[in-house]
Design a protein around this motif. Structure first.
Motif, PDB file in Angstrom:
ATOM      1  N   LEU A 115       0.830  -1.206   0.000  1.00 40.00           N
ATOM      2  CA  LEU A 115       0.000   0.000   0.000  1.00 40.00           C
ATOM      3  C   LEU A 115       0.864   1.256   0.000  1.00 40.00           C
ATOM      4  O   LEU A 115       0.604   2.212  -0.752  1.00 40.00           O
ATOM      5  CB  LEU A 115      -0.943  -0.012   1.208  1.00 40.00           C
ATOM      6  N   VAL A 116       1.911   1.274   0.808  1.00 41.86           N
ATOM      7  CA  VAL A 116       2.812   2.421   0.873  1.00 41.86           C
ATOM      8  C   VAL A 116       3.506   2.623  -0.467  1.00 41.86           C
ATOM      9  O   VAL A 116       3.611   3.758  -0.980  1.00 41.86           O
ATOM     10  CB  VAL A 116       3.835   2.243   2.017  1.00 41.86           C
ATOM     11  N   VAL A 117       3.981   1.522  -1.091  1.00 41.50           N
ATOM     12  CA  VAL A 117       4.639   1.625  -2.395  1.00 41.50           C
ATOM     13  C   VAL A 117       3.662   2.163  -3.431  1.00 41.50           C
ATOM     14  O   VAL A 117       4.016   3.017  -4.257  1.00 41.50           O
ATOM     15  CB  VAL A 117       5.220   0.251  -2.816  1.00 41.50           C
ATOM     16  N   GLY A 118       2.435   1.699  -3.413  1.00 41.17           N
ATOM     17  CA  GLY A 118       1.429   2.175  -4.357  1.00 41.17           C
ATOM     18  C   GLY A 118       1.146   3.656  -4.189  1.00 41.17           C
ATOM     19  O   GLY A 118       1.011   4.400  -5.170  1.00 41.17           O
ATOM     20  N   VAL A 119       1.026   4.120  -2.939  1.00 41.36           N
ATOM     21  CA  VAL A 119       0.780   5.540  -2.688  1.00 41.36           C
ATOM     22  C   VAL A 119       1.972   6.374  -3.160  1.00 41.36           C
ATOM     23  O   VAL A 119       1.810   7.440  -3.769  1.00 41.36           O
ATOM     24  CB  VAL A 119       0.471   5.782  -1.186  1.00 41.36           C
ATOM     25  N   LYS A 122       1.917   6.664  -6.896  1.00 38.16           N
ATOM     26  CA  LYS A 122       0.830   7.565  -7.321  1.00 38.16           C
ATOM     27  C   LYS A 122       1.260   9.022  -7.141  1.00 38.16           C
ATOM     28  O   LYS A 122       1.005   9.868  -7.994  1.00 38.16           O
ATOM     29  CB  LYS A 122      -0.435   7.243  -6.507  1.00 38.16           C
ATOM     30  N   VAL A 123       1.926   9.320  -6.005  1.00 37.27           N
ATOM     31  CA  VAL A 123       2.368  10.683  -5.715  1.00 37.27           C
ATOM     32  C   VAL A 123       3.483  11.082  -6.709  1.00 37.27           C
ATOM     33  O   VAL A 123       3.509  12.211  -7.201  1.00 37.27           O
ATOM     34  CB  VAL A 123       2.851  10.812  -4.258  1.00 37.27           C
ATOM     35  N   ALA A 124       4.386  10.150  -7.009  1.00 36.15           N
ATOM     36  CA  ALA A 124       5.504  10.449  -7.908  1.00 36.15           C
ATOM     37  C   ALA A 124       5.002  10.691  -9.331  1.00 36.15           C
ATOM     38  O   ALA A 124       5.583  11.478 -10.069  1.00 36.15           O
ATOM     39  CB  ALA A 124       6.511   9.305  -7.882  1.00 36.15           C
TER      40      ALA A 124
END
Length: 126
Positions: A115-119, A122-124
């Motif tokens: 989940l952290v990697v996905g967020v 998405k932000v990048a």
């Protein structure tokens, strides 16, 4: 309209009374097979009733509990000794809950990491 000849009347002819056969019925090609089946089934039911009566008497007297306590219980559930007797369960420490074959704590941490990697991705991207 129609003239009937003399001697005939206007009433319908009644059928002859039905004659039923008397005596024993004729022997069939199967012989007395039906009687044999009925007799065999009756004998089997009587034998089963005797067996159940004996079991009920044993249960009432407590003999069945005694027999059951003397019978060894096996891993495969067999009634005769074909396997090693079942080991008595020991008090083991509480086991951790497994999810998909992994400890639950590790599975939760892995999903959290994804989940952290996905967020972050998405932000990048934005």
């Amino acid at each position: 309209m129609f003239n009937l000849p003399s001697g005939l009347s206007n009433t319908a002819a009644l059928p002859a009374p039905q004659v039923l056969p008397e005596g024993q019925p004729a022997q069939s090609a199967w012989g007395n097979f039906g009687g044999f089946v009925n007799s065999a089934l009756g004998n089997a039911m009587n034998a089963y009733a005797q067996y159940e009566g004996i079991q009920a008497m044993k249960n009432a007297a407590g003999v069945a509990r005694e027999e059951q306590s003397n019978t060894t219980e096996l891993e495969n559930g067999a009634a005769v000794v074909v396997d090693v007797p079942k080991a008595q369960p020991t008090q083991a420490k509480a086991t951790e809950t497994m999810v998909f074959g992994f400890p639950q704590k590790q599975v939760i941490m892995a999903f959290g990491g994804l989940l952290v990697v996905g967020v972050l991705l998405k932000v990048a991207k934005s």
